[in-house]
Design an enzyme around this catalytic site. Structure first.
Site, PDB file in Angstrom:
ATOM      1  CB  ILE A  36       5.019  18.324   4.828  1.00 52.13           C
ATOM      2  CG1 ILE A  36       5.792  18.874   3.634  1.00 52.13           C
ATOM      3  CG2 ILE A  36       5.004  19.338   5.972  1.00 52.13           C
ATOM      4  CD1 ILE A  36       5.160  20.116   3.004  1.00 52.13           C
ATOM      5  N   PRO A  37       5.197  15.334   7.080  1.00 44.73           N
ATOM      6  CG  PRO A  37       6.613  13.927   8.280  1.00 44.73           C
ATOM      7  CD  PRO A  37       6.540  14.787   7.062  1.00 44.73           C
ATOM      8  CG  HIS A  38       0.684  17.609   8.852  1.00 45.15           C
ATOM      9  ND1 HIS A  38       1.013  17.239   7.561  1.00 45.15           N
ATOM     10  CD2 HIS A  38      -0.662  17.609   8.908  1.00 45.15           C
ATOM     11  CE1 HIS A  38      -0.103  17.043   6.871  1.00 45.15           C
ATOM     12  NE2 HIS A  38      -1.123  17.248   7.669  1.00 45.15           N
ATOM     13  N   GLY A  39       1.075  16.680  12.668  1.00 40.02           N
ATOM     14  CA  GLY A  39       0.084  16.245  13.640  1.00 40.02           C
ATOM     15  C   GLY A  39      -0.098  17.296  14.712  1.00 40.02           C
ATOM     16  CG  LEU A  84       3.387  21.786  11.452  1.00 40.05           C
ATOM     17  CD1 LEU A  84       4.142  22.865  12.220  1.00 40.05           C
ATOM     18  CD2 LEU A  84       2.486  22.400  10.383  1.00 40.05           C
TER      19      LEU A  84
END
Length: 153
Positions: free
Chosen positions: A65-68, A103
């Site tokens: 779940i990569p997110h930034g 996300l």
């Protein structure tokens, strides 16, 4: 916040072409930036790569779940991609990742960002959901699987 409010069918990639982590981040970012011209793809990938340096967002069980966060974003946006063959994402369990939810959230939205991350992670804890995502044959089936699981969560 429901995923149906922040993911659209055009942000789903049934088969990622990438063979490495940065490639996956680029494809998932492209799924967002191609529909949101105000978001700079290069900047988004940079933010995601920087986040990965803090610790992998590969949470195990074939999931990442990569997110930034970016200033140019007004509300959370999610893209999804699947790699049927899997790839190394430096996951916590050392296993390949197959399912990727990216996300992207506004810069000053810690509470909302965490709420959406938690919701996605809770859905992905269910092995039946992961299995359905791997077995779905079309973009439409993937989208319906995500939306239905979100309604049940």
């Amino acid at each position: 916040m429901k995923l149906s409010e922040i993911i659209t069918i055009d942000k789903i990639i049934p088969e990622l072409r990438a063979k490495d982590k940065k490639g996956v981040l680029g494809e998932l970012a492209e799924a967002i930036t191609s529909h949101h011209p105000g978001i700079d793809k290069g900047m988004l990938v940079k933010v995601l790569v920087e986040r990965e340096h803090l610790g992998s967002t590969g949470i195990g069980d074939g999931v990442a779940i990569p997110h930034g966060k970016l200033n140019s974003v007004r509300r959370p946006i999610v893209s999804f991609g699947r790699s049927k063959s899997g790839l190394d994402f430096d996951s916590m369990d050392g296993q390949p990742a197959y399912l990727f939810f990216l996300l992207l959230a506004p810069e000053n939205s810690s509470g909302l960002h965490l709420q959406v991350l938690t919701r996605i992670a809770r859905m992905l804890k269910k092995s039946a959901f992961r299995k359905e995502l791997m077995q779905a044959e079309t973009r439409e089936e993937l989208y319906q699987t995500i939306i239905q699981s979100d309604e049940e969560t």
